[in-house]
Design a protein around this motif. Sequence first.
Motif, mmCIF file in Angstrom:
data_model
loop_
_atom_site.group_PDB
_atom_site.id
_atom_site.type_symbol
_atom_site.label_atom_id
_atom_site.label_comp_id
_atom_site.label_asym_id
_atom_site.label_seq_id
_atom_site.Cartn_x
_atom_site.Cartn_y
_atom_site.Cartn_z
ATOM 1 N N PHE A 92 0.791 -1.237 0.000
ATOM 2 C CA PHE A 92 0.000 0.000 0.000
ATOM 3 C C PHE A 92 0.819 1.281 0.000
ATOM 4 N N MET A 93 1.971 1.280 0.620
ATOM 5 C CA MET A 93 2.724 2.519 0.789
ATOM 6 C C MET A 93 2.993 3.253 -0.528
ATOM 7 N N PRO A 94 3.506 2.595 -1.557
ATOM 8 C CA PRO A 94 3.732 3.321 -2.817
ATOM 9 C C PRO A 94 2.437 3.842 -3.448
ATOM 10 N N MET A 95 1.357 3.085 -3.322
ATOM 11 C CA MET A 95 0.078 3.507 -3.879
ATOM 12 C C MET A 95 -0.420 4.776 -3.186
ATOM 13 N N ILE A 96 -0.324 4.825 -1.885
ATOM 14 C CA ILE A 96 -0.763 5.994 -1.120
ATOM 15 C C ILE A 96 0.059 7.217 -1.499
ATOM 16 N N ALA A 97 1.385 7.044 -1.558
ATOM 17 C CA ALA A 97 2.271 8.171 -1.901
ATOM 18 C C ALA A 97 1.932 8.726 -3.278
ATOM 19 N N TRP A 98 1.736 7.833 -4.232
ATOM 20 C CA TRP A 98 1.421 8.264 -5.595
ATOM 21 C C TRP A 98 0.073 8.983 -5.654
ATOM 22 N N TYR A 99 -0.970 8.392 -5.097
ATOM 23 C CA TYR A 99 -2.319 8.945 -5.218
ATOM 24 C C TYR A 99 -2.453 10.296 -4.512
ATOM 25 N N LEU A 100 -1.852 10.422 -3.342
ATOM 26 C CA LEU A 100 -1.973 11.670 -2.582
ATOM 27 C C LEU A 100 -0.883 12.685 -2.934
#
Length: 138
Positions: A92-100
Amino acid sequence: MRTTKDRIRHTLGFEIIGLIILAPLASLVFGYELQTMGVIAIAASTIATVWNYFYNLLFDHAMLKLHGEVHKTMLIRVFHALIFEGGLLLLFMPMIAWYLGISLWEAFIMDIAMACFYVVYAFVYNLAYDKVYPIPQT
């Protein structure tokens, strides 16, 4: 061991109840709009649903091989929840960083907070689920 139908009921119940709790709570805690946190929660839930099914299946097979049964003690339940959330943290960490549009460090902090929520939630949910739907004798 649990049937496929039971595993699907377990997984869907876990994810639906988790979404209902997490999206508004994360919106409140992190200060993002409910819609933004809802998108993150739904994407995470989709990945977690697939991970949940296979993780629990593999965990039960390992329990059978190592202990000859799938009964989980409190210590095993804690271990089970921590490993499950550790795997999701990495996804999840890379997905959160990218989306936000935030740094990996900020995403890590957010992810850890959500993982802490889910560690407690997974422990309580699985304990309750096993009471409502006892594991059949092998």
